[in-house]
Structure formats: structure tokens, C-alpha cells
Write a protein that holds these residues in place. Structure first.
Motif, mmCIF file in Angstrom:
data_model
loop_
_atom_site.group_PDB
_atom_site.id
_atom_site.type_symbol
_atom_site.label_atom_id
_atom_site.label_comp_id
_atom_site.label_asym_id
_atom_site.label_seq_id
_atom_site.Cartn_x
_atom_site.Cartn_y
_atom_site.Cartn_z
ATOM 1 N N PHE A 50 -8.401 -7.220 0.016
ATOM 2 C CA PHE A 50 -7.908 -5.901 0.414
ATOM 3 C C PHE A 50 -8.967 -5.155 1.217
ATOM 4 N N THR A 108 0.857 -1.194 0.000
ATOM 5 C CA THR A 108 0.000 0.000 0.000
ATOM 6 C C THR A 108 0.886 1.234 0.000
ATOM 7 N N CYS A 155 -3.560 -5.343 2.153
ATOM 8 C CA CYS A 155 -4.030 -6.447 1.323
ATOM 9 C C CYS A 155 -3.305 -7.743 1.660
ATOM 10 N N ILE A 204 -3.104 0.385 -3.905
ATOM 11 C CA ILE A 204 -2.300 -0.838 -3.883
ATOM 12 C C ILE A 204 -1.442 -0.863 -5.150
ATOM 13 N N LEU A 234 -6.617 -11.839 -4.339
ATOM 14 C CA LEU A 234 -6.248 -10.693 -3.521
ATOM 15 C C LEU A 234 -7.431 -10.322 -2.634
ATOM 16 N N GLU A 245 -7.831 2.330 -1.045
ATOM 17 C CA GLU A 245 -7.678 0.872 -1.053
ATOM 18 C C GLU A 245 -6.442 0.564 -0.215
#
Length: 638
Positions: A244, A190, A233, A203, A242, A230
Motif C-alpha cells: 500500500f 481506499t 493498495c 484501507i 498487501l 494509507e
């Protein structure tokens, strides 16, 4: 300690101090002192400090003003100024009620600066004199244990070699919570483009160039990143699932929710909320996935936990739906905060950060290991990784040789976080390290890639360890193999014969990745598969118990394909007399036949046959090739 916990304990400290009479007679000093608190509760610390200093200018023996000034600095994590004011204020009073308030907060500040011996002294004074405030007594006792642990272990430093990743990766104002795929070819984390904690989070992903250097990170996908945040994750070992965190702008349930997206070919699907079995009306974040992406650990502050923030766990059911999340329980969670979980790809070692277990101060990193009895007691990973600052966001590679983490440091304009890489000394490496097998699944005749299910089964336990699927666009798959077990690996596709593979990882291995493409034959007359997980002792024909996994696999295939009729062929190498070998191979084929019949398979669908050395699949000139010729084959004859 997290900011909310600090604010709560600061409130308790203020309440305790407010119960005693102020030490000053100066009305102007009291006026400044009172005004300062109005700014303090709004987080306007600069104004609060200015007013408290004015109060002290009016009366330089104003005990409570020194105390409150210390608390403001402590909220700002300026522990040096906090302690200077605490020590000054404490020196001006002999009132035990006021001294206890100083001792408590000084203990925490001393731990935050690594002055463990001083922390033990003042915390001991508090515990020995406090009789009423049970909550603060328990917290002080916990802090004393941490100070004692840190003092006794501060010189027990392992030789970790750590360094920040290049500026190619650490190119943003702040970057944190790194995760990697099992092959260590993709780094995902991130990032924020400014030090403002409210700035947009996205991300990003970095790969490696031909020289093995990390390249410039880019947005992971337009389908994932948006103009909103976002955050943290988790990635499955194959890099194709994934999970997140997103807090606003999506179809959320609570303040922050977890979302899932899958990579098909080179594209990520539109993220989906994990739903009410996982997310709640509270805050969910900081996910970590098992290697196969079927078990999810995460952090939530929902009310039903043991502490304010706890680690929770959920898994996929047979229909691919996430089950109702449950609290990970003790010994992982405590009455304090546990955050930042990371489950290693071995699925046996869980790392997390806690501010409620004995450590070096703030959040320390701990790990627990799982066996048949459950999780072990948490163990502090020690110095130099843990110190008096907060530590979290740790990732350990599959082979256990490297770690990645984010480290906060003060920088111009605020706090900056960079991603570090560390070499882990052999004595500190995982008990169970992991390797992986990867490749492409294809149709044997057409060479078209296939989406197939791949099962990894622990032979001695006869239980599934992992389940993944090959990519429907590329046919690629990746399966993690963990030290300490004997594995059967099956590649399954409806309409095809299953592929049987064997990996013995019970002993030490070299961790060299296995590249293995799998060609599946359609289930038609003449197609055959070698049963690599049928075992006999040398010159014996009694089935070993470790063959049960494969035998049940055959039964399942025959049940799912009721019109199929098969030959079970026994084969040997050319060592010894041919007649003896044919007899032995026939008896081994009969052993398989008899097991299947005794477990409900119609004997009219089975034909056992012993070929001895007559149909080799490899030259009989080495032990490895002779081993290939010693086999049981499964062939469709109708």
C-alpha cells in the motif's frame, strides 16, 4: 489530463498570449485582468472569475480576458463555460497568433466534452499554422489522434452491463481503487469520509455473507491504518500479502512510498518500507501485485522515466528481497503519463491508464498482453468504459467475467467516487483466464497444519510460474492456474516427502475452483509419493519430454537428503495379461532409474521394481480409477 500537465500547458498558453499586444485600451479592464492572474496562480478561481468578468464589463471586446476566463474554467473542469468564453474571444480576433492559442486549448476542451469533430477542426487549424512551439505541436498532434480515434469508435460500443455496488459498500463520501482476492470473497479499497481531497485515507475490507452479498466495510487492520493517510493498495491472489501507499508519518524515503504487510492467521504484520530498491526520493504509488505476490508494478514520477509518470516493475529474488526497480519501458510507457496499472492473475495481461495514447479523452484504459516476444502494442478497451472523462482503477476477476472500477461523478459538496461492478461480454473477455486451487496443508499423521512452499511449474517450458507458501497458523494456501498450460504443482516442506500434483489446463476448462487438502508424509522409511508428472505413451516405456520437471524434482530431493535410499515402483491397472503388465511396469521404473543415474544420482541409492497390477490404490472399475493405478511411486526404503 492530470492537473500538473494542465497547469504546464496553461502556462505555455499564457506565455504565448503575453507576447502579443492586449486588445483593450481600457486601463481599468487591464487592471482587473492583471489582478485576476494573481488569484489564478494561487488557485483562487472564484476571485479570478469575478475580476475577469469585471474586465469584460469594462470592455466586452477584450479578447485576452475571454481567453483567460476560459482557462480558469478549464482548470476547474467546467468545460461548458470554458468553451463559451473561448468561442466568444475567438470570434473577436483575426490575429493568427491569438487564434492559434485559442485553437489549441479549445481542442482539449472539446475532447473533454466529447465533441470530437469540433476538436479535430480546431486542432487541425493549430497544427497547420503553428511553426515554432514544438512541444505544443506534438501535444496537439497527439490530441488530434485521440479525437480522430474517438470519433471513429464512439459508436462501437460493447454490451457491458455495469452498476454501482450497493450503498453497503459505497457508504463513504468517496471510495476508489478496488482490488479483490482470486476467490472474489474479499473486496479491499481506499476510502475517504469527506469530499475534501486532504481528508484522511484508510484501507477498508468487505467480505460476503451467506447469500453472496457484500457486507459493511471495516478497517483492514490497526497495524495498517493510522491517523495519517494509507492509500492505494495491491493484494496477492491468496489475500495474504498487501502493498500500500503512505505519504507521511512513516519511515519514508520520498514524498509517497510503498509499504508491505503480510497476513498470518487473522493478523496483519507491522508494515515495512520496501526500501531504496523500490522507493525513491520521488513519488511512488498505485501498486499492483502478481498472483503469487512476487512481482510488483507501480507508478513513479522519478526523473529517469520516459514520461512524467511511468509504470515501473520489481520482483523478489531468491532471498526474498525486492530487486532494483526498472522502467517497464515501451510499449507500456510513453512520453506522457501512464498510471493505475493492474496485472491480472494470469500474469499475461496488464491494464493501465494513459493520457498519451489515442483514446476518448483524458485518461483512457488500455491493456497489453505478454508472450515470449514481450508485451504487445497497447489496445484501448473501448466504449462504454472509456469516454471523454478520466478512467482508471480497473480490476478484472480471475475468470475474466467481471470487472470492478471506481467512477468519479459530481455531487453536492464536490466530486464523489463510487465503486462499480460490470459484467464483461464473452467477446471482450481475457484471452487467458484463470482458475485456482486452494486447501490446507497438514502433517498426514498428526493432522497439524504446516507452513509449506507450493511451486507451480509450466511443464512444457520447465519453468516456475508461481511460488507461494501456506499460512503458518491455518495451513491454508491458494494457487492460481491460468488457461493455456500443463502444470506440475509441488508442495514442499523440509523433513517431508514432496507432494506431486498435475493440472492440465491446455484446453478449455470450466473454471470451477479446485479444493484440495494436502497431507504430507515425513521423510521416513516406508513413506511414499505418487509421481503424477511422469509421462509415458500408451503401452510404451520411453519417458516423454514432459517428465523432465518431475525427474529434476526427484534429483533435487535426493541431493537435499543424501542419506535417503529409495525404491522406484512401477504400477499398472489390471487390463491385459498380468505378466505383460509387470514387464511394462518394470521397464518404466527402469527408465526413471536410468535417467536419475545418468544425471548423477548414485545407483546404489535407487531400487527399480515393477509391480504390475498387484498393488492397486483404487478399484479397476472405471477409467478414472484405472488411471490412478497406472503410476510411478517413489518410496523411501532406507
Amino acid at each position: 489530463m492530470n492537473r500538473i500537465a494542465i497547469v504546464l500547458l496553461v502556462f505555455l498558453s499564457y506565455a504565448a498570449m503575453a507576447q502579443v499586444q492586449l486588445s483593450t485600451k481600457s486601463k481599468k479592464a487591464i487592471e482587473y485582468y492583471t489582478q485576476a492572474d494573481n488569484y489564478r496562480v494561487r488557485g483562487q478561481f472564484a476571485q479570478a472569475i469575478e475580476l475577469l468578468n469585471q474586465a469584460i464589463d469594462k470592455d466586452d471586446k477584450f479578447v485576452e480576458a475571454y481567453y483567460r476566463l476560459g482557462l480558469v474554467y478549464q482548470n476547474m473542469k467546467n468545460y461548458a463555460e470554458a468553451l463559451k468564453n473561448y468561442e466568444k474571444g475567438l470570434s473577436l480576433t483575426t490575429d493568427l497568433r491569438k487564434q492559434k492559442t485559442f485553437w489549441y486549448d479549445m481542442g482539449e476542451a472539446y475532447i473533454a466534452t466529447g465533441e470530437y469533430e469540433k476538436a479535430m477542426r480546431v486542432l487541425s487549424l493549430f497544427v497547420n499554422n503553428e511553426t515554432l512551439n514544438k512541444q505544443k505541436l506534438e501535444r496537439a498532434a497527439s490530441l488530434f489522434k485521440s479525437a480522430e480515434f474517438a470519433f471513429n469508435n464512439k459508436d462501437n460500443v460493447s454490451a457491458f452491463h455495469q452498476k454501482p455496488l450497493s450503498d453497503t459498500v459505497n457508504c463513504f463520501a468517496t471510495q476508489y481503487f478496488p482490488v479483490l482476492t482470486a476467490d472474489q470473497q474479499q473486496l479491499i479499497f481506499t476510502r475517504r469520509t469527506s469530499n475534501d481531497p486532504n481528508a484522511d485515507e484508510d484501507i477498508v475490507i468487505s467480505g460476503k455473507d451467506a447469500q453472496g452479498r457484500w457486507i459493511t466495510p471495516v478497517s483492514i487492520s490497526r497495524n495498517i491504518n493510522s491517523r495519517l493517510n494509507e492509500g492505494t493498495c495491491a493484494i496477492s491472489a491468496d489475500g495474504r500479502k498487501l502493498i500500500f501507499t503512505s505519504c507521511v508519518g512513516r519511515d519514508g524515503i520520498g514524498s509517497c512510498d510503498l509499504y508491505e504487510t503480510r497476513k498470518i492467521g487473522e493478523d496483519w504484520t507491522v508494515p515495512k518500507n520496501l526500501g531504496p530498491n523500490v522507493n525513491s526520493v520521488a513519488w511512488e504509488s498505485q501498486p499492483t501485485l502478481s498472483a503469487d505476490g512476487r512481482t510488483l508494478y507501480f507508478v513513479s514520477d522519478r526523473r529517469s522515466g520516459l514520461g512524467r509518470r511511468d509504470i515501473w516493475v520489481t520482483s523478489l529474488d531468491e532471498n526474498g528481497k525486492w530487486t532494483k526497480a526498472v522502467n517497464a519501458g515501451k510499449p507500456i510507457n510513453s512520453v506522457f503519463d501512464e498510471i493505475s496499472p493492474f496485472i491480472h492473475v494470469n500474469n499475461k495481461t496488464l491494464y493501465f491508464a494513459s493520457n498519451g495514447l489515442p483514446g476518448f479523452g483524458g485518461y483512457d484504459l488500455f491493456f497489453v498482453e505478454k508472450d515470449s516476444a514481450g508485451w504487445s502494442a497497447p489496445k484501448n478497451i473501448g466504449a462504454p468504459i472509456n469516454n471523454h472523462d478520466d478512467q482508471f482503477s480497473l480490476f478484472i476477476t480471475a475468470d475474466g467475467k467481471k470487472g470492478y472500477y471506481s467512477h468519479e461523478e459530481n455531487a453536492a459538496g464536490g466530486t464523489r467516487s463510487r465503486i462499480f461492478e460490470m459484467q464483461i461480454p464473452e467477446e471482450n473477455q481475457l484471452k487467458y483466464r484463470s482458475n485456482y486451487v486452494r486447501g490446507i496443508v497438514r502433517d498426514k499423521q498428526t493432522r497439524q497444519v504446516l507452513s509449506a512452499k507450493i511451486e507451480l511449474i509450466n511443464i512444457s517450458k520447465n519453468q516456475i510460474e508461481s511460488l507461494v507458501e501456506s499460512d503458518s497458523v491455518t495451513g491454508e494456501y491458494l494457487m492460481v492456474l491460468t488457461q493455456g498450460a500443463d502444470y506440475a504443482l509441488y508442495v514442499n516442506k523440509e523433513g517431508y516427502l514432496f507432494k506431486s500434483l498435475h493440472f492440465n489446463y491446455t484446453e478449455t476448462f470450466d473454471f470451477k475452483p479446485v479444493v484440495l487438502d494436502v497431507d504430507l508424509e515425513k521423510a521416513s522409511i516406508g513413506s511414499r509419493v505418487v509421481l503424477n508428472n511422469i509421462f509415458f505413451d500408451v503401452d510404451k516405456y520411453e519417458l516423454k519430454s514432459t517428465s523432465i520437471t518431475e525427474l529434476k524434482k526427484i534429483i533435487r530431493f535426493l541431493t537435499e537428503n543424501p542419506k535417503v535410499r529409495v525404491e522406484i515402483g512401477g504400477h499398472t491397472d489390471n487390463s491385459g495379461a498380468a505378466a505383460y503388465n509387470r514387464s511394462l511396469s518394470e521397464k518404466r521404473a527402469l527408465a526413471v532409474y536410468n535417467y536419475l543415474v545418468s544425471n548423477g544420482v548414485d545407483k546404489g541409492r535407487l531400487t527399480p521394481k515393477g509391480y504390475g497390477p498387484d498393488l492397486p490404490i483404487a478399484p479397476n472399475n472405471t477409467e478414472d480409477s484405472r488411471q490412478l493405478n497406472r503410476r510411478i511411486e517413489f518410496k523411501i526404503i532406507k
